[in-house]
Write a protein that holds these residues in place. Sequence first.
Motif, PDB file in Angstrom:
ATOM      1  N   GLU A  66     108.984 -19.511 -11.640  1.00  0.00           N
ATOM      2  CA  GLU A  66     107.717 -20.242 -11.589  1.00  0.00           C
ATOM      3  C   GLU A  66     107.444 -20.964 -12.918  1.00  0.00           C
ATOM      4  O   GLU A  66     106.966 -22.097 -12.939  1.00  0.00           O
ATOM      5  CB  GLU A  66     106.565 -19.286 -11.275  1.00  0.00           C
ATOM      6  N   LYS A  67     107.789 -20.325 -14.028  1.00  0.00           N
ATOM      7  CA  LYS A  67     107.610 -20.953 -15.341  1.00  0.00           C
ATOM      8  C   LYS A  67     108.483 -22.194 -15.476  1.00  0.00           C
ATOM      9  O   LYS A  67     108.059 -23.223 -15.998  1.00  0.00           O
ATOM     10  CB  LYS A  67     107.938 -19.954 -16.453  1.00  0.00           C
ATOM     11  N   HIS A  68     109.736 -22.105 -15.003  1.00  0.00           N
ATOM     12  CA  HIS A  68     110.649 -23.252 -15.070  1.00  0.00           C
ATOM     13  C   HIS A  68     110.161 -24.404 -14.186  1.00  0.00           C
ATOM     14  O   HIS A  68     110.295 -25.577 -14.546  1.00  0.00           O
ATOM     15  CB  HIS A  68     112.063 -22.827 -14.650  1.00  0.00           C
ATOM     16  N   SER A  88     108.769 -14.751 -11.304  1.00  0.00           N
ATOM     17  CA  SER A  88     107.873 -15.157 -12.384  1.00  0.00           C
ATOM     18  C   SER A  88     108.563 -16.148 -13.328  1.00  0.00           C
ATOM     19  O   SER A  88     107.979 -17.162 -13.729  1.00  0.00           O
ATOM     20  CB  SER A  88     107.419 -13.919 -13.166  1.00  0.00           C
ATOM     21  N   LYS A  89     109.823 -15.850 -13.672  1.00  0.00           N
ATOM     22  CA  LYS A  89     110.582 -16.750 -14.554  1.00  0.00           C
ATOM     23  C   LYS A  89     110.820 -18.103 -13.886  1.00  0.00           C
ATOM     24  O   LYS A  89     110.707 -19.159 -14.518  1.00  0.00           O
ATOM     25  CB  LYS A  89     111.914 -16.107 -14.934  1.00  0.00           C
ATOM     26  N   GLU A  99     107.067 -26.271  -6.469  1.00  0.00           N
ATOM     27  CA  GLU A  99     106.066 -25.476  -7.172  1.00  0.00           C
ATOM     28  C   GLU A  99     105.221 -24.678  -6.186  1.00  0.00           C
ATOM     29  O   GLU A  99     104.915 -23.499  -6.428  1.00  0.00           O
ATOM     30  CB  GLU A  99     105.164 -26.384  -8.010  1.00  0.00           C
ATOM     31  N   LYS A 151     107.002 -25.055 -13.412  1.00  0.00           N
ATOM     32  CA  LYS A 151     105.855 -25.657 -14.095  1.00  0.00           C
ATOM     33  C   LYS A 151     106.308 -26.553 -15.241  1.00  0.00           C
ATOM     34  O   LYS A 151     105.718 -27.609 -15.494  1.00  0.00           O
ATOM     35  CB  LYS A 151     104.918 -24.566 -14.609  1.00  0.00           C
ATOM     36  N   LYS A 152     107.347 -26.138 -15.935  1.00  0.00           N
ATOM     37  CA  LYS A 152     107.880 -26.946 -17.039  1.00  0.00           C
ATOM     38  C   LYS A 152     108.401 -28.283 -16.517  1.00  0.00           C
ATOM     39  O   LYS A 152     108.164 -29.340 -17.117  1.00  0.00           O
ATOM     40  CB  LYS A 152     109.007 -26.176 -17.735  1.00  0.00           C
TER      41      LYS A 152
END
Length: 753
Positions: free
Chosen positions: A580-582, A577-578, A632, A584-585
């Motif tokens: 995936e956030k990076h 999850s973490k 991604e 997307k950033k």
Amino acid sequence: MGDIYILMLVALVVLAVIDLVVGVSNDAVNFLNSAIGSKAISVKWILVIASLGVAIGAITSSGMMEVARKGIFNPSEFYFNEIMFIFMAVMITDILLLDVFNSLGMPTSTTVSIVFELLGAAVAMALIKISNSETETLSSLGKYINSEKALLIISGILLSVFIAFTVGALVQFISRLLYSFHFEKRKSYINALFGGFAITAITYFIFVKGMKGTPFYGSFKHLIEGNTLQIILYGFIGWTLLSQLLISVFKINILKFIIVIGTFSLAMAFSGNDLVNFIGVPIAAWNSYQEWSISGIPANEFPMSVLAEKVQTQPLLLFLAGLIMVITLWFSKKAKSVIETGINLSRQGDGHEKFQSNAASRTVVRGAIVFNELIIKVFPQKTLQWIDSKFQKPVINLPKDKTYELPAFDLVRASVNLFVAGILISLGTSLKLPLSTTYVTFMVAMGSSLADRAWGRESAVYRVAGVFNVIGGWFLTALSAFTVAAVFLYIIYLGELVSISILLILVLFLLGRSTVRHTRREKEKKEKKHIKRAELVTIKEVINESSDHISEVLKRSNKLFTNVVDDLSNHDLNKLSKTEKHVKKLNKELDELKEEVFYFIKSLDDTTSSIKASRFYLLVLGYLQDVTQSIEFISATSFKHVNNNHKNLKKPQIADLKLINEMLTSVFNDVENNFSKKTFDDLSKMVDNMQDLINHVSESIDKQITRIRTEESSPKNTTLYFGILLETKDLITALMSLLQLYQEFYIQENKIK
């Protein structure tokens, strides 16, 4: 027993200081946006003028302190200990709430927050008293809450949104018809009349209406009351003549003069209107303590009728509060983030948009387009053409490296924003209504932006979405303020000193964490390696500058791919999850760069070299985005697989992925090192290594096909595994294309030498 209240007073003083800092960081946007956005004068002088306004407004603001004392609840129905609990809950909530919005760079209303915090805490305390009483029921709530006054305040705040937007739009439309975008071509007497009107409005409402209720008003009250029309008439004549003198003799730009006075007056109005939001509660607490301490009555039996009386605030306290506000104005970093949001939403022209469109903004824009088509059918063509001619923006030619100096909007709009907002805020102050300065100034700016056609077809959906987000944040402020204050009140009621201590520690911890995070975000912003589009012309310059950015993107992509493989092999949902956030950033940053391609190409000279540079830049960004989009997809599908609790990948599959990751890491490292050092002699060798890696991925696909025919029993595992392998292949292909592109242009540049 009195010791606990002394400690609470000390805590309230500390909280008041923190609240002043946090509040000014949020509200600086109200009086700085117009001057900073128009670049009328230097930022240093803007701050000097605003500081004077804030200081004078603070000293003359004591007339508004009654809002915190009796505006929301009936103090005579509460005992001293209950009032102190209410005030503690309000101050703790206010600081936490405002700091959250500051950190997000979103302007919210300190007035709305304090009103709903007082309401929430008072309602919670009243419900506790009702529940402890044998005779009272829920219907008794009305005797505790000053519902009529509370509703008047709340309706006044909400009405200000509509009025501010409408008046701002109307005045800006008329002003643009008067001036168009060519202020310097207007006759001097027109400028003088505009200056006379604007400055008269500002000075009357700020220095006359705004002084009502202050200790200084009595000395000249007889000169003002009953003479309103004469004062306005004489003021208009006097300021018009002075404006004409400044224009004709001293060659002063009257709009800049209006902006200077407007910034001062708006800062003064803000301070006079909003100071109650920061120190009104602690001052009310101190007054309560003074009355209780000499009464000799137990704290839980002493009714607080004294708060219903008028009490003059000490000038020294007001001066110290003003001093803290001025210091914050100069040094607050979070204030800059909030100011940025307001300027971006009201700027003239296109650029990077902070907010994404949504269904509501798209619906509003479509409705506006239909309305515009209706207007075109109804009004005569010549009239519309005349109006359109007034809104034609001038073409400003600046050197390529100076385009950033263009103001967000012109002096006419900045002047309108300031004097309209100043009038509305000062009028609210004179009526003893805690009008939201944030709501008024923000909505005036949005109304003038709309009327000035700053929201074109390219930007309208994003600007409208931004306005909706900010307004939504205001409603969230009200709901959060009411709820959190009520919860904190109940916690304080249960644990008293212990609860207060825990909540104060929580405040310090959250403020510290928020400051660290904000500092880190600002640091990351500064460290972002963007191509300097205004300074790049040749292929060589683009190659040199873009290589640093490519090196950074590949370094992060390398780490993210490794994280996905490791987290998937361990079936670790949290880490996936973490990651995936990076991912997307990273993709968002590349999207921002691609959105700026138009401006990059627009800024270049019309030469063959610049055309090649543009094409090269465009292709580089395209290949980089292909790389990050592949990662991604791999990250998202891996997270989805684990989140749905599907089976782990089998050991042979994990082993293949780890081997591919090792080979890919080696390739990434080679490319990253070469690009960071700007040595491109080994590009052919790296391309060959990538071809070997593609061949290995193809072999892994063949192995999986064999496993399906013999031993594989999980269709979900197969889907995930094939997806990762195919996307990895696409990733490597995109990276190869990027290297070949560099190789092609690098060889061409060397040949030219």
